[in-house]
Design a protein around this motif. Structure first.
Motif, PDB file in Angstrom:
ATOM      1  N   GLU A  87       0.825  -1.207   0.000  1.00 14.40           N
ATOM      2  CA  GLU A  87       0.000   0.000   0.000  1.00 14.40           C
ATOM      3  C   GLU A  87       0.862   1.260   0.000  1.00 14.40           C
ATOM      4  N   ILE A  88       1.913   1.250   0.797  1.00 15.90           N
ATOM      5  CA  ILE A  88       2.805   2.410   0.849  1.00 15.90           C
ATOM      6  C   ILE A  88       3.500   2.609  -0.483  1.00 15.90           C
ATOM      7  N   GLN A  91       1.085   4.176  -2.882  1.00 17.64           N
ATOM      8  CA  GLN A  91       0.903   5.604  -2.595  1.00 17.64           C
ATOM      9  C   GLN A  91       2.090   6.424  -3.089  1.00 17.64           C
ATOM     10  N   ILE A  92       3.307   5.900  -2.894  1.00 20.17           N
ATOM     11  CA  ILE A  92       4.504   6.609  -3.354  1.00 20.17           C
ATOM     12  C   ILE A  92       4.510   6.694  -4.872  1.00 20.17           C
ATOM     13  N   ALA A  94       1.917   6.632  -6.909  1.00 17.76           N
ATOM     14  CA  ALA A  94       0.865   7.558  -7.349  1.00 17.76           C
ATOM     15  C   ALA A  94       1.313   9.000  -7.160  1.00 17.76           C
ATOM     16  N   ALA A  95       1.970   9.288  -6.056  1.00 18.30           N
ATOM     17  CA  ALA A  95       2.450  10.653  -5.821  1.00 18.30           C
ATOM     18  C   ALA A  95       3.533  11.026  -6.822  1.00 18.30           C
TER      19      ALA A  95
END
Length: 136
Positions: A87-88, A91-92, A94-95
Motif C-alpha cells: 500500500e505504501i 501511494q509513493i 501515485a504521488a
C-alpha cells in the motif's frame, strides 16, 4: 573563717523534656519522607499506570482495542507487513506519477504553443478533425 560557709548557688532541677519535645525533629523528618512517598504513590497510580496500560496495547478484552485512522475495524482480519508495504509503495508511485504529470504539463504547453506559432495551418486542420469526430 573556718566556720563560715560559702554561698552555694541554688540548683534548680530541670524537668526532663517530654518525649514529643525530644523527638520532634525526627518526627518532622519522618513526616516529610512519608508525604513524599504518598505523593509518589498517588502519581504512580494516577498518571504512570494508565500510560503504561495505553503503551502496552490491546489486552484481548473486548472494546480495549485502539481505534483510529489506519486501524482495521473490530473483527476485520489484521493486515500483514507485506500488505502495508505494498500500500505504501502504491501511494509513493501515485504521488510520483502526479508530480511527473505536473512537470510535463507546462513543458507540453510550451511545445504546443511554439508549434502553433510555427505551423498554424496544421493546428487548424487538427482542430477541425477533432471537432468533426463523433463523441466517444
Amino acid at each position: 573563717v573556718q566556720n563560715i560557709s560559702f554561698n552555694q548557688p541554688i540548683v534548680e532541677e530541670v524537668e526532663p523534656p517530654s518525649m514529643l519535645e525530644e523527638y520532634s525533629p525526627e518526627i518532622w523528618q519522618g513526616a516529610r519522607i512519608g508525604g513524599v512517598v504518598i505523593v509518589g504513590l498517588v502519581a504512580l497510580l494516577v498518571f504512570v499506570r494508565p500510560m503504561m496500560r495505553r503503551l502496552a496495547g490491546p489486552t484481548g478484552v473486548a472494546g480495549s482495542l485502539p481505534s483510529g485512522p489506519g486501524m482495521p475495524p473490530p473483527g476485520a482480519p489484521l493486515r500483514t507487513v507485506a500488505d502495508m508495504e505494498s500500500e505504501i509503495d502504491a501511494q509513493i508511485d501515485a504521488a510520483a506519477a502526479q508530480r511527473l504529470q505536473e512537470r510535463k504539463l507546462p513543458v507540453l504547453t510550451k511545445k504546443v504553443s511554439a508549434l502553433a506559432h510555427k505551423e498554424p495551418q496544421n493546428v487548424a486542420k487538427l482542430l477541425k478533425a477533432w471537432i468533426a469526430e463523433p463523441e466517444r
